[in-house]
Enzyme design. Structure first.
Site, PDB file in Angstrom:
ATOM      1  N   ARG A 168      -1.834   5.904  -2.250  1.00  0.00           N
ATOM      2  CA  ARG A 168      -3.172   6.273  -2.850  1.00  0.00           C
ATOM      3  C   ARG A 168      -3.116   7.894  -3.039  1.00  0.00           C
ATOM      4  NH1 ARG A 168      -6.847   8.355   0.496  1.00  0.00           N
ATOM      5  NH2 ARG A 168      -6.639   7.050   2.483  1.00  0.00           N
ATOM      6  N   HIS A 194      -9.752   8.222  -0.449  1.00  0.00           N
ATOM      7  CA  HIS A 194     -10.136   6.815  -0.337  1.00  0.00           C
ATOM      8  C   HIS A 194     -11.350   6.515  -1.182  1.00  0.00           C
ATOM      9  CE1 HIS A 194     -10.790   2.940   1.834  1.00  0.00           C
ATOM     10  NE2 HIS A 194     -11.979   3.298   1.913  1.00  0.00           N
ATOM     11  N   TYR A 203      -6.055  14.234   6.999  1.00  0.00           N
ATOM     12  CA  TYR A 203      -5.138  13.505   7.905  1.00  0.00           C
ATOM     13  C   TYR A 203      -3.697  13.229   7.302  1.00  0.00           C
ATOM     14  CZ  TYR A 203      -7.361  10.297   4.473  1.00  0.00           C
ATOM     15  OH  TYR A 203      -7.837   9.538   3.243  1.00  0.00           O
TER      16      TYR A 203
END
Length: 398
Positions: free
Chosen positions: A292, A296, A305
């Site tokens: 990805r 998200h 993160y």
């Protein structure tokens, strides 16, 4: 071994153990520990066929125009995705779940479906919907909040988007069991079902229950896991200590990992799994190993993160860039073709923007429509209460 073939998985190191960490953390690794099915390298080099560790040989047989069509598909869905993100940032969509980086997994698997097959998506399979002929405007009504999704699942053989994580795998398994009961398997023209989900959803009870039921009842199922390395903010090692595709063995059916940034391999592996299912050979778990590249959803900040160098290393494996390199090396397309595709994708995206902005706002009381087929006294009372509340505002027209 014939020229142009490669053997995948036979000579790879063992899968990581509980203390080894996940293979997605291997720096600059083009191939994860344990290998995967790959027909197209990040540099755009192509092999004619690949034989996996279980002896299955994967290949594709496309015409020149079909190769070009796959490129057109990926470029178009990426451009539509970018337009959707821009619309959300401008306040025209409530939220958007981007597919950036996952175009090859979605277009490859979407084009592998036969007309009679049924797909059960999550909320990110915009590329699959596009491949099934669904007007791109239809999912935008859902994300704009004007409807619950506008396409007919029976017409397009694609179920509605599912927001509840993993629930669609159980829906798909029940549908596939029905196909068995109707006697629509066991031949090359039989029906099969594919359920999409992510690496994070693989930890959901619904997904594991779907594995059990599909295995026990030999359902014509393909579980297509797009392992994009992260649930919303949790890396893969928080989901598993072995490669995800290996989980299938514990439920009694095959699992295979494919390079999810390789549209040709994604097509070949998915088509093989679907054909197994339609011929009565039961379920398969496909792990599409991809990334990805964006957030998200548009509510997420991935810089909190993951590190920039990881993102950059995966950009070097960009599914569209590698396929463009392949087309160039095979002299299947020239710069004029690439420019034409970009121009057409822009035109489709701008047309979509205009249509989104023209969507009428629904009447507030339409919230109560289509809840029960014959209504209910309790729902009617709620509707009347809402109508009275709306009437209290000057100039109300509900």
């Amino acid at each position: 071994m014939a020229k142009g073939e490669s053997k995948v998985g036979a000579a790879r190191p063992p899968a990581p153990g509980p203390s080894d960490g996940a293979e997605s953390r291997i720096p600059n690794a083009d191939v994860p520990a344990g290998g995967f099915v790959q027909l197209l390298t990040p540099d755009g080099d192509h092999v004619d066929s690949v034989t996996a560790a279980d002896g299955t040989t994967y290949s594709v047989d496309f015409t020149d125009e079909e190769y070009r069509g796959l490129y057109r598909d990926m470029v178009t869905v990426r451009r539509l995705d970018a337009e959707a993100t821009a619309l959300q940032r401008q306040g025209e969509l409530g939220i958007w779940a981007s597919l950036l980086g996952q175009e090859a997994a979605q277009v490859g698997s979407g084009r592998a479906l036969r007309t009679q097959d049924m797909a059960f998506p999550t909320y990110r399979e915009h590329g699959v919907l596009y491949c099934r002929g669904i007007d791109p405007i239809m999912p935008f009504g859902l994300f704009r909040g004007v409807d619950q999704g506008a396409w007919d699942p029976n017409e397009f053989k694609v179920n509605m988007y599912t927001i509840v994580i993993g629930a669609q795998t159980l829906h798909a398994t029940g549908y596939a069991m029905g196909i068995n009961m109707d006697g629509k398997t066991g031949t090359d023209d039989g029906e099969a079902v594919i359920a999409y989900f992510g690496d994070g959803a693989s930890s959901q009870g619904d997904v594991n229950e779907a594995f059990i039921w599909s295995a026990v009842f030999n359902a014509p199922m393909v579980f297509f896991c797009q392992n994009n390395q992260y649930a919303i903010s949790e890396p893969l090692e928080r989901q598993t200590r072995i490669p995800l595709y290996q989980r299938a063995a514990g439920f009694g059916f095959p699992g295979v990992r494919v390079d999810g940034n390789d549209v040709l391999a994604s097509y070949a592996v998915t088509r093989h799994a679907l054909d197994r299912a339609r011929n009565g050979e039961g379920p398969t778990l496909v792990e599409a190993y991809t990334y990805r590249m964006g957030a998200h959803t548009t509510t997420d900040d991935p810089t909190r993160y993951r590190i920039a160098s990881e993102v950059e290393s995966w950009k070097a494996k960009d599914p569209i860039a590698r396929f463009r390199a392949f087309l160039g090396k095979q002299t299947l397309a020239d710069e004029a073709f690439f420019a034409e595709v970009d121009a057409q994708a822009n035109e489709v995206a701008l047309n979509l923007r205009e249509r989104v902005l023209e969507m009428p706002d629904p009447k507030p009381l339409s919230l109560f429509d289509n809840v029960y087929p014959n209504g209910s006294p309790h729902l009617d009372a709620q509707r009347d209460q809402m109508a009275q509340y709306l009437d209290s505002f000057e100039g109300s027209a509900h």
